[in-house]
Design a protein around this motif. Structure first.
Motif, mmCIF file in Angstrom:
data_model
loop_
_atom_site.group_PDB
_atom_site.id
_atom_site.type_symbol
_atom_site.label_atom_id
_atom_site.label_comp_id
_atom_site.label_asym_id
_atom_site.label_seq_id
_atom_site.Cartn_x
_atom_site.Cartn_y
_atom_site.Cartn_z
ATOM 1 N N TYR B 13 35.203 30.673 31.841
ATOM 2 C CA TYR B 13 36.258 31.372 31.160
ATOM 3 C C TYR B 13 36.580 30.309 29.796
ATOM 4 O O TYR B 13 37.033 29.328 29.801
ATOM 5 C CB TYR B 13 37.434 31.290 31.773
ATOM 6 N N VAL B 18 33.644 27.349 35.153
ATOM 7 C CA VAL B 18 33.991 27.484 36.819
ATOM 8 C C VAL B 18 33.136 27.199 37.843
ATOM 9 O O VAL B 18 33.258 26.376 38.666
ATOM 10 C CB VAL B 18 34.921 28.924 36.852
ATOM 11 N N SER B 38 41.741 24.471 45.945
ATOM 12 C CA SER B 38 42.221 25.568 45.057
ATOM 13 C C SER B 38 41.616 25.312 43.837
ATOM 14 O O SER B 38 41.928 24.191 43.193
ATOM 15 C CB SER B 38 43.739 25.234 45.430
ATOM 16 N N GLY B 39 41.544 26.496 43.367
ATOM 17 C CA GLY B 39 41.100 26.618 41.946
ATOM 18 C C GLY B 39 39.466 26.318 41.719
ATOM 19 O O GLY B 39 39.250 26.016 40.398
ATOM 20 N N CYS B 40 38.782 26.164 42.518
ATOM 21 C CA CYS B 40 37.266 25.732 42.531
ATOM 22 C C CYS B 40 36.516 27.028 41.912
ATOM 23 O O CYS B 40 35.359 26.845 41.823
ATOM 24 C CB CYS B 40 36.849 24.966 43.586
ATOM 25 N N GLY B 41 37.227 28.168 42.184
ATOM 26 C CA GLY B 41 36.301 29.389 41.683
ATOM 27 C C GLY B 41 35.899 30.268 42.736
ATOM 28 O O GLY B 41 34.899 31.018 42.719
ATOM 29 N N LYS B 42 36.400 30.291 43.908
ATOM 30 C CA LYS B 42 36.279 31.098 45.150
ATOM 31 C C LYS B 42 36.510 32.485 44.876
ATOM 32 O O LYS B 42 35.691 33.265 44.887
ATOM 33 C CB LYS B 42 36.763 30.985 46.531
ATOM 34 N N SER B 43 37.545 32.746 44.314
ATOM 35 C CA SER B 43 38.019 34.060 43.920
ATOM 36 C C SER B 43 37.381 34.699 42.999
ATOM 37 O O SER B 43 36.884 35.739 42.856
ATOM 38 C CB SER B 43 39.504 34.133 43.613
ATOM 39 N N THR B 44 36.828 33.805 41.886
ATOM 40 C CA THR B 44 36.140 34.174 40.698
ATOM 41 C C THR B 44 34.413 34.709 41.360
ATOM 42 O O THR B 44 34.196 35.866 40.919
ATOM 43 C CB THR B 44 35.902 32.977 39.849
ATOM 44 N N GLU B 166 41.114 35.620 51.035
ATOM 45 C CA GLU B 166 42.366 35.105 52.046
ATOM 46 C C GLU B 166 43.059 36.088 52.452
ATOM 47 O O GLU B 166 44.275 36.218 52.369
ATOM 48 C CB GLU B 166 43.364 34.266 51.028
ATOM 49 N N HIS B 199 41.306 29.360 53.174
ATOM 50 C CA HIS B 199 41.753 28.192 52.914
ATOM 51 C C HIS B 199 41.786 27.490 54.251
ATOM 52 O O HIS B 199 42.038 26.130 54.374
ATOM 53 C CB HIS B 199 43.323 27.996 52.467
#
Ligand SMILES: Nc1ncnc2c1ncn2[C@@H]1O[C@H](COP(=O)(O)OP(=O)(O)OP(=O)(O)O)[C@@H](O)[C@H]1O
Ligand SMILES: [Mg+2]
Lengths: 273, 260
Positions: B13, B18, B38-44, B166, B199
């Motif tokens: 981004y 990411v 958290s924030g490492c890009g799993k959802s991405t 999640e 998580h």
């Protein structure tokens, strides 16, 4: 002793507290009117309740000798027609444009800034333009209400659509919905109760524009009548008219609220009573 | 050729890198659990599988074809929250899945077609155990029931891939255990390919047939956004989990985290 913010009135106390300001207002008016009239029986500023009742009788329950009509009801019908038509058109246009803007990035890019600017034009400033282009009859007055309220509703609807959780719109797409079906089955039903809320909030402005337009150019209407009898300082007519307008506004607001609760119970869950 | 192939996938981004250099392949019927900080890009990553986000570089192939660049029926999704429609009751929420495809113009189906859709919906509602709540609206359901509903919706389309971000994160432990049972049953019965972000590393082990750990390999302390995460662990799990060496692997991963 509980904190003040945690003390709830009991139902009886609540009714009492609700009525109290109204009773006080009436009593204060009555005392003031008595005082002035006892000094000068011809005083016009604060007519007594009997004088007001007589005026209401004259306007609402005695037919006009020339036209055979009842002025009060004629005025009410004219005003209600104008405001109903104006706010109705505003709501429809606002809903459609707001949904298009909220849902389609291409439309939003083209229209959203324009509508924002449009909504900042003071409607009263262009009232002369409306009278010039649409003439002095119905159309100009209804147009003033539309111009005054539609952009606000459009902007509100747009922001309500964009505030729907993105997850829902994506979910609908994974279930095979086209843009059109997302619009009518997911967005529209969720946006309708918000439209009713938006209309309730713009009703105040709609009345303002209606009365302003009627005051300037009309042959009938509640606003027209008030401004007409002002020349004779007929407070006995103006006061009941104002109370009547307020009652109408309240009735509209109240019925829209009830309608929303009836049709969209899921929307009103968790609202403070 | 694999069911799903990920070729040298990169995602950034703006200046923020990411994900980088992801090369993986997945067979049909696998259950991939994904864990990571958290924030490492799993959802991405999940959003790229979904088609909501596009890769900056590289590609994802589903059965040899490029993934569609927008969400469609091939990929079902259950988010942590907000994936059911608040204005529809349980039955309507599930039926709408087929109404979307059966009534392209009106959005409503009538008559015998409607009966068929209703029967199908009832079957899936029963499968997730929501039959007693048929006429309830989402706000009258508990968090766990809402997630069950979202799963039933997704199942209506028989998606090739089911994506879960999640899905049980907001539920309390007792209900979570029920949901694990449910999702495992559904996975086996419907032969789904599932990707689940979690998580809870234990949950990942318990449910998955495969576990991916997302982590950054390279670090530049002066430019934390310079490098993206990769899949640093790709473990095949004994289906059904519960194997004795889970604890060892968890310990090893935790150790690895600490060493950084
Ligand atoms: N639309 C976006 N625009 C810019 N940056 C984004 C966007 N979406 C995500 N990011 C960034 O990408 C990174 C990864 O985000 P992502 O949501 O994928 O993390 P995650 O692994 O799912 O975290 P969590 O476990 O907290 O859900 C974050 O640094 C986030 O700030
Ligand atoms: Mg996430």
């Amino acid at each position: 002793m509980k904190r003040l913010m945690n003390i709830e009135p009991s139902p009886v106390v609540k009714v009492f507290l609700t009525m109290l300001p109204f009773v006080i207002a009436v009593v204060v008016y009555w005392l003031a009117s008595e005082a002035r009239l006892s000094e000068n029986p011809n005083d016009k500023l604060l007519p007594s309740f009997t004088q007001i009742a007589a005026a209401v009788e004259r306007y609402a329950f005695v037919e006009n000798k020339r036209t055979g009509e009842y002025l009060f009801w004629q005025d009410s019908a004219a005003s209600l027609w104008r405001i109903g038509l104006g706010i109705g058109i505003s709501a429809c246009v606002g809903l459609v444009v707001g949904m298009l803007n909220g849902l389609l990035p291409m439309v939003r890019a083209g229209l959203s800034p324009f509508i924002t600017i449009l909504s900042l034009i003071p409607p009263m400033a262009i009232l002369p333009i409306l009278f010039i282009t649409f003439g002095l009859d119905e159309l100009a007055k209804v147009m003033l209400i539309i111009i005054g309220t539609a952009p606000v509703i459009m902007r509100d609807m747009q922001s309500q659509v964009t505030q729907l959780p993105r997850e829902q719109l994506i979910k609908a797409q994974t279930l095979g919905a086209s843009t059109w079906l997302v619009a009518i089955r997911v967005v529209l039903p969720q946006i309708l109760p918000r439209l009713l809320a938006s209309v309730r909030l713009t009703l105040g402005a709609a009345w303002l524009f209606l009365i302003a337009a009627e005051a300037i150019a009309a042959q009938e209407g509640l606003g027209y009548r008030i401004f007409l009898v002002r020349r004779y300082m007929s407070m006995d007519v103006i006061l009941p008219y104002v109370i009547w307008i307020t009652s109408l506004a309240f009735a509209m607001d109240f019925s829209l609220k009830k309608l929303s609760m009836l049709c969209f119970p899921w929307f009103h869950q968790g609202e403070a009573k | 050729m694999s069911f799903l192939t990920i070729n040298n996938l990169w995602k950034s981004y703006g200046d923020v890198q990411v994900l980088e250099r992801i090369n993986l392949s997945v067979e049909q019927g696998e259950f991939v659990s994904m864990v990571g900080a958290s924030g490492c890009g799993k959802s991405t990553f999940l959003n790229m599988l979904l088609g909501k986000e596009q890769a900056t570089r590289g590609q994802i192939l589903l059965e040899g074809n490029m993934l569609k660049q927008e969400p469609d029926e091939e990929r079902g999704i259950v988010f942590q929250r907000y994936s059911v429609f608040p204005h529809l009751n349980v039955l309507q929420n599930v039926m709408i899945a087929d109404e979307f495809t059966e009534a392209k113009i009106l959005g409503w189906v009538l008559g015998s077609k409607r009966k068929l859709i209703k029967e199908k919906a009832l079957a899936f509602i029963d499968a997730v155990g929501l039959t007693p709540a048929l006429k309830k609206y989402p706000h009258e359901l508990s968090g766990g029931m809402q997630q069950r509903l979202a799963i039933a919706q997704a199942l209506m389309k028989a998606p090739k891939i089911l994506l879960l971000d999640e899905p049980f994160g907001a539920l309390d432990p007792g209900i979570r255990a029920d949901m694990h049972q449910l999702i495992r049953d559904i996975w086996k019965k419907n032969k789904l390919t599932i990707f689940m972000v979690t998580h809870d590393i234990k949950e990942g082990f318990e449910l998955g047939s495969r576990l991916w750990v997302f982590d950054k390999v390279r670090h530049d302390p002066h430019a934390p956004n310079m490098y993206g995460a990769r899949v640093t662990y790709d473990l095949a799990l004994n289906t059904g989990g519960q194997s004795a060496d889970i604890n060892n692997i968890v310990a090893e991963i935790n150790q690895h985290e600490k060493n950084k």
